[in-house]
Design an enzyme around this catalytic site. Structure first.
Site, PDB file in Angstrom:
ATOM      1  N   CYS A  85      75.967  93.553  58.247  1.00 14.77           N
ATOM      2  CA  CYS A  85      74.194  92.305  57.400  1.00 14.77           C
ATOM      3  C   CYS A  85      73.642  93.735  56.159  1.00 14.77           C
ATOM      4  O   CYS A  85      74.964  94.697  56.136  1.00 14.77           O
ATOM      5  CB  CYS A  85      73.612  93.426  58.619  1.00 14.77           C
ATOM      6  SG  CYS A  85      71.313  93.526  58.180  1.00 14.77           S
ATOM      7  N   GLU A 119      79.420  89.043  56.138  1.00 10.93           N
ATOM      8  CA  GLU A 119      79.127  87.213  58.094  1.00 10.93           C
ATOM      9  C   GLU A 119      78.163  86.263  57.699  1.00 10.93           C
ATOM     10  O   GLU A 119      76.902  87.140  56.460  1.00 10.93           O
ATOM     11  CB  GLU A 119      78.960  88.662  58.872  1.00 10.93           C
ATOM     12  CG  GLU A 119      78.427  87.619  60.390  1.00 10.93           C
ATOM     13  CD  GLU A 119      78.002  88.614  61.478  1.00 10.93           C
ATOM     14  OE1 GLU A 119      77.441  88.569  62.367  1.00 10.93           O
ATOM     15  OE2 GLU A 119      78.185  90.110  61.170  1.00 10.93           O
TER      16      GLU A 119
END
Length: 222
Positions: A85, A119
């Site tokens: 993140c 990601e």
């Protein structure tokens, strides 16, 4: 930020990056994740922070260090994700800090001797930031590379960027073709001249200012 809580792993002038272990400092990392949920619609992690390291970027002035953003990174990612993140706080967006966070994540990946990719899914702003970073990193590399062509594997190794991200970026710019069973990177003179004219001067992190060793090696931050 307190030295007893985190390790300062990077410092250049007023800019610092601090490493926080989600296992050792669970509450602080959970608070970071909860803060991110205000600004990232897809953000779901906020409880199970122990498998992650958090890298918090701060900007210092006379009043202290101010958090401008952070990214989290799995301690052991089987898919070679180098960012789980990433967030730049709204007051500091469009000031180059997002690019610095991305650049720092790839610096760590280079030190690890790996290639990495963020990601997914990325936020809309995150995707724009990554595409811009990949494009500029690749074009700058093409400008300095000798010879008329390059291979994807060499670019991936040099930049620590995953091959799939390189391919998608080069395809978008029309700088790649499939020839004799291989993807070949083209060096189009008009594109390189465009980069030279722009004299791109984005801020980058400096490897010499990093004080960090991969945790998997068993070495603590220096």
């Amino acid at each position: 930020m307190y030295a007893s809580i985190v390790h300062q792993v990077y410092r250049k002038d007023e800019l610092s990056v601090w490493q926080v272990d989600g296992r050792k400092h669970r509450q602080y990392c959970q608070q970071l994740c909860l803060l991110a949920k205000f600004f990232l619609d897809h953000k779901t992690l906020y409880y199970d922070v122990e498998p992650f390291l958090f890298y918090v970027m701060t900007n210092a002035d006379d009043e202290g260090c101010h958090v401008v953003g952070y990214f989290s990174k799995e301690k052991n990612s089987f898919l070679n994700y180098n960012v789980s993140c990433i967030l730049t706080l709204p007051p500091y967006q469009r000031q180059g800090y997002g690019r610095l966070l991305i650049d720092f994540s790839y610096l760590l990946t280079k030190v690890e001797g790996k290639v990495g990719s963020p990601e997914t899914p990325l936020s809309d702003l995150g995707l724009i930031s990554y595409r811009s970073y990949w494009k500029e990193a690749l074009l700058r590399r093409l400008c300095s590379a000798p010879g008329p062509t390059l291979c994807i594997r060499d670019l991936s190794k040099d930049l620590a960027i995953a091959s799939s991200d390189i391919v998608s970026t080069l395809q978008e710019r029309g700088l790649m073709k499939y020839w004799k069973g291989k993807h070949i990177v083209l060096k189009k003179q008009e594109v390189l001249e465009e980069v030279s004219r722009r004299a791109y001067r984005a801020r980058c992190v400096e490897a010499a200012c990093l004080r960090w060793a991969p945790p998997a090696c068993g070495a603590p931050p220096r």
